[in-house]
Design a protein around this motif. Structure first.
Motif, PDB file in Angstrom:
ATOM      1  N   ASP A   1       8.314  17.536  -7.296  1.00  0.00           N
ATOM      2  CA  ASP A   1       8.044  16.202  -6.758  1.00  0.00           C
ATOM      3  C   ASP A   1       6.566  15.886  -6.611  1.00  0.00           C
ATOM      4  O   ASP A   1       6.189  14.716  -6.547  1.00  0.00           O
ATOM      5  CB  ASP A   1       8.732  16.060  -5.391  1.00  0.00           C
ATOM      6  N   TYR A   2       5.713  16.894  -6.556  1.00  0.00           N
ATOM      7  CA  TYR A   2       4.287  16.641  -6.336  1.00  0.00           C
ATOM      8  C   TYR A   2       3.692  15.812  -7.458  1.00  0.00           C
ATOM      9  O   TYR A   2       2.871  14.927  -7.223  1.00  0.00           O
ATOM     10  CB  TYR A   2       3.537  17.966  -6.200  1.00  0.00           C
ATOM     11  N   GLY A   3       4.097  16.065  -8.688  1.00  0.00           N
ATOM     12  CA  GLY A   3       3.502  15.395  -9.849  1.00  0.00           C
ATOM     13  C   GLY A   3       3.858  13.936 -10.005  1.00  0.00           C
ATOM     14  O   GLY A   3       2.988  13.086  -9.951  1.00  0.00           O
ATOM     15  N   PRO A   4       5.134  13.642 -10.213  1.00  0.00           N
ATOM     16  CA  PRO A   4       6.230  14.600 -10.403  1.00  0.00           C
ATOM     17  C   PRO A   4       6.317  15.050 -11.865  1.00  0.00           C
ATOM     18  O   PRO A   4       5.621  14.526 -12.731  1.00  0.00           O
ATOM     19  CB  PRO A   4       7.450  13.781 -10.022  1.00  0.00           C
ATOM     20  N   VAL A   5       7.201  16.016 -12.098  1.00  0.00           N
ATOM     21  CA  VAL A   5       7.528  16.436 -13.453  1.00  0.00           C
ATOM     22  C   VAL A   5       9.044  16.493 -13.585  1.00  0.00           C
ATOM     23  O   VAL A   5       9.762  16.565 -12.580  1.00  0.00           O
ATOM     24  CB  VAL A   5       6.936  17.822 -13.799  1.00  0.00           C
ATOM     25  N   ALA A   6       9.516  16.447 -14.821  1.00  0.00           N
ATOM     26  CA  ALA A   6      10.937  16.667 -15.078  1.00  0.00           C
ATOM     27  C   ALA A   6      11.200  18.171 -14.965  1.00  0.00           C
ATOM     28  O   ALA A   6      10.611  18.960 -15.702  1.00  0.00           O
ATOM     29  CB  ALA A   6      11.308  16.160 -16.468  1.00  0.00           C
ATOM     30  N   MET A   7      12.050  18.573 -14.024  1.00  0.00           N
ATOM     31  CA  MET A   7      12.311  19.982 -13.774  1.00  0.00           C
ATOM     32  C   MET A   7      13.628  20.381 -14.435  1.00  0.00           C
ATOM     33  O   MET A   7      14.706  19.962 -14.007  1.00  0.00           O
ATOM     34  CB  MET A   7      12.358  20.263 -12.273  1.00  0.00           C
ATOM     35  N   ALA A   8      13.539  21.179 -15.488  1.00  0.00           N
ATOM     36  CA  ALA A   8      14.748  21.617 -16.182  1.00  0.00           C
ATOM     37  C   ALA A   8      15.534  22.601 -15.341  1.00  0.00           C
ATOM     38  O   ALA A   8      16.772  22.547 -15.287  1.00  0.00           O
ATOM     39  CB  ALA A   8      14.378  22.262 -17.520  1.00  0.00           C
ATOM     40  N   GLY A   9      14.828  23.513 -14.672  1.00  0.00           N
ATOM     41  CA  GLY A   9      15.503  24.530 -13.889  1.00  0.00           C
ATOM     42  C   GLY A   9      14.544  25.619 -13.470  1.00  0.00           C
ATOM     43  O   GLY A   9      13.321  25.456 -13.537  1.00  0.00           O
ATOM     44  N   VAL A  10      15.097  26.748 -13.065  1.00  0.00           N
ATOM     45  CA  VAL A  10      14.322  27.825 -12.454  1.00  0.00           C
ATOM     46  C   VAL A  10      14.718  29.159 -13.073  1.00  0.00           C
ATOM     47  O   VAL A  10      15.888  29.387 -13.409  1.00  0.00           O
ATOM     48  CB  VAL A  10      14.575  27.869 -10.925  1.00  0.00           C
ATOM     49  N   ILE A  11      13.737  30.042 -13.223  1.00  0.00           N
ATOM     50  CA  ILE A  11      13.991  31.461 -13.468  1.00  0.00           C
ATOM     51  C   ILE A  11      13.411  32.222 -12.285  1.00  0.00           C
ATOM     52  O   ILE A  11      12.211  32.106 -11.989  1.00  0.00           O
ATOM     53  CB  ILE A  11      13.377  31.951 -14.783  1.00  0.00           C
ATOM     54  N   ALA A  12      14.261  32.961 -11.584  1.00  0.00           N
ATOM     55  CA  ALA A  12      13.826  33.733 -10.421  1.00  0.00           C
ATOM     56  C   ALA A  12      13.470  35.151 -10.856  1.00  0.00           C
ATOM     57  O   ALA A  12      14.310  35.870 -11.398  1.00  0.00           O
ATOM     58  CB  ALA A  12      14.922  33.747  -9.363  1.00  0.00           C
ATOM     59  N   ASN A  13      12.227  35.519 -10.619  1.00  0.00           N
ATOM     60  CA  ASN A  13      11.730  36.845 -10.997  1.00  0.00           C
ATOM     61  C   ASN A  13      11.792  37.792  -9.799  1.00  0.00           C
ATOM     62  O   ASN A  13      11.710  37.374  -8.649  1.00  0.00           O
ATOM     63  CB  ASN A  13      10.283  36.707 -11.495  1.00  0.00           C
ATOM     64  N   ARG A  14      11.948  39.073 -10.078  1.00  0.00           N
ATOM     65  CA  ARG A  14      11.965  40.144  -9.075  1.00  0.00           C
ATOM     66  C   ARG A  14      13.075  39.926  -8.038  1.00  0.00           C
ATOM     67  O   ARG A  14      12.849  40.037  -6.823  1.00  0.00           O
ATOM     68  CB  ARG A  14      10.596  40.283  -8.410  1.00  0.00           C
ATOM     69  N   VAL A  15      14.251  39.601  -8.536  1.00  0.00           N
ATOM     70  CA  VAL A  15      15.428  39.422  -7.680  1.00  0.00           C
ATOM     71  C   VAL A  15      16.013  40.787  -7.340  1.00  0.00           C
ATOM     72  O   VAL A  15      16.143  41.657  -8.217  1.00  0.00           O
ATOM     73  CB  VAL A  15      16.464  38.533  -8.388  1.00  0.00           C
ATOM     74  N   GLY A  16      16.396  40.983  -6.054  1.00  0.00           N
ATOM     75  CA  GLY A  16      16.815  42.301  -5.603  1.00  0.00           C
ATOM     76  C   GLY A  16      18.280  42.611  -5.805  1.00  0.00           C
ATOM     77  O   GLY A  16      18.652  43.779  -5.914  1.00  0.00           O
ATOM     78  N   SER A  17      19.147  41.580  -5.832  1.00  0.00           N
ATOM     79  CA  SER A  17      20.582  41.823  -5.918  1.00  0.00           C
ATOM     80  C   SER A  17      21.291  40.535  -6.288  1.00  0.00           C
ATOM     81  O   SER A  17      20.691  39.445  -6.298  1.00  0.00           O
ATOM     82  CB  SER A  17      21.119  42.329  -4.572  1.00  0.00           C
ATOM     83  N   ALA A  18      22.604  40.642  -6.559  1.00  0.00           N
ATOM     84  CA  ALA A  18      23.404  39.451  -6.856  1.00  0.00           C
ATOM     85  C   ALA A  18      23.458  38.536  -5.637  1.00  0.00           C
ATOM     86  O   ALA A  18      23.443  37.301  -5.772  1.00  0.00           O
ATOM     87  CB  ALA A  18      24.808  39.863  -7.280  1.00  0.00           C
TER      88      ALA A  18
END
Length: 429
Positions: A133-150
């Motif tokens: 929202d800051y820009g804004p930009v079109a946000m396709a989605g997220v990749i979460a890095n260093r996730v510990g568990s399901a």
């Protein structure tokens, strides 16, 4: 011309953008997709790794250094040849002028946000919504890095609300090592392909959500003008080994498009400047990691001094310039270098230069950048060429001694081929 395309960005450096981009590229390639990867902003090392991951050349995209027209041309060409286009951002999404967000908006490319979830859970949603929202930009989605568990991944996913979680990557047992200028070069990492395969396997991708991303259309660009053969019949000898590695692929393409024949030699192997060289290009790299070997390379040092005495144009950028100083102090001692520049180079832990630069030449502006930790103390004469940042603030000094042009400035040759031709040509009699 259309292909699925995303700009992979984050809130800051160190979140895992390069690791995630490399893992996603390798995973898509292993699934049989045609993948093209680009790097936003000036960079040499990340593109080497991303090329290794994707199996295809990686070009730079930057609205200032590369220019909108060339960025458009590169993206449109990639859309003709590939199923997927991945663009790795630089620093944080909104950092720099222009920023990675500016590039995404300019070409209608949605953003795929990488978050380091290692020390957060539900706060991920606040972070990603702020990025969108800051820009804004079109946000396709997220990749979460260093996730510990399901369970950890489920908490992150719920917090994102209306933004999809495309993939997760667990905490890595093996990661890509880094040094002061960024990642370690791929060829220096034992088993780098095995690491990339492992990362691709660990990346848990929602394939259905990924495949549902709509393609991005790129208008066909106007035909590019052919360059005049200003270097026709000339041979440009380029130093290429572990000490001299920082060359934009586009720079080599410009030299060839100007009519030059490009040949290589390895100073670290004590190879002399090729006898047929009409000009010499010493690009940046890591001479400080190989100072003892360069100090022993008597044939190389004698040959570059002979080329200079004969009036052969020599263009030395950053690491290339460091190897031409009288000495190079790597912290273990001051090693003798080629000695074309008086004075010495000292490697330090503090950053000495960073950012975009514009070099004023007799043929107009050549754009590029600077990024170095060393400093040069010299009384060498400064050229009439001047480098400044985009705001007009004085940047890197450019030194001229006879046929030598040397600076910490790295030029992006497509920004002004005429200036490049002038730098690699002898003055008219």
């Amino acid at each position: 011309m259309a292909a699925r395309a995303v700009l992979i960005a984050a809130v800051a450096s160190g979140q895992g953008k390069t690791t995630v981009t490399a893992a996603l590229a390798r995973k898509l390639v292993k699934a049989g997709r045609r993948v093209r990867v680009f790097k936003c902003g000036p960079d040499f090392i990340d593109p080497m790794l991303l090329e290794r991951a994707s199996g295809a050349p990686v070009e730079s995209l930057d609205l200032w250094m590369v220019g909108r027209e060339r960025c458009h041309r590169l993206l449109a060409q990639a859309a003709q040849e590939a199923d997927e286009i991945l663009i790795e951002g630089v620093m944080g999404l909104y950092d720099g002028t222009p920023s990675a967000a500016d590039l995404a908006r300019e070409f209608g490319v949605p953003v795929l946000a990488v978050i380091d979830a290692g020390a957060m859970a539900q706060t991920a949603g606040a972070l990603v919504h702020g990025l969108r929202d800051y820009g804004p930009v079109a946000m396709a989605g997220v990749i979460a890095n260093r996730v510990g568990s399901a369970n950890h991944a489920a908490m992150v996913k719920t917090s994102l609300r209306d933004i999809p979680l495309f993939a997760t990557l667990p905490k890595q047992g093996r990661s890509l090592p880094e040094r002061h200028l960024g990642l370690v070069l791929p060829d220096e990492v034992s088993g780098v392909d095995a690491i990339l395969d492992e990362l691709a396997e660990q990346l848990v991708l929602d394939q259905e959500a990924w495949d549902a991303l709509p393609p991005v259309a790129f208008e066909p660009p106007a035909p590019a003008d052919a360059l005049p053969p200003a270097l026709a019949g000339k041979t440009v000898a380029i130093a290429r080994d572990e000490a001299f590695v920082f060359v934009y692929p586009a720079n080599l393409a410009v030299l060839r498009a100007l009519g030059a024949e490009v040949v290589y030699f390895a100073p670290l192997a004590n190879e002399p400047v090729p006898a047929e060289a009409d000009a010499v290009y010493l690009p940046g790299g890591y001479p400080e990691l190989h100072a003892p070997a360069l100090a022993k390379a008597d044939a190389w040092r004698a040959s570059i001094r002979a080329a200079h005495a004969a009036g052969v144009p020599i263009v030395a950028e950053c690491g290339g310039m460091m190897a031409l100083a009288a000495t190079l102090d790597d912290g273990a001692g001051a090693w003798p270098m080629a000695g074309l520049l008086p004075g010495g180079v000292t490697v330090q832990k503090r950053l000495a230069g960073l950012g975009p630069q514009a070099l004023t030449t007799a043929h107009g502006i050549l754009r590029g950048h600077t990024f170095h930790y060393s400093r040069l103390e010299t009384d060498a004469p400064v050229s009439s060429y001047t480098a400044k940042n985009p705001s007009g603030v004085q940047g890197e000094a450019v030194y001229r001694i006879g046929s030598l042009t040397a600076s910490y400035f790295h030029g992006y040759f497509p920004s002004n081929p005429a200036a490049v031709a002038g730098m690699f040509s002898r003055p008219a009699p």
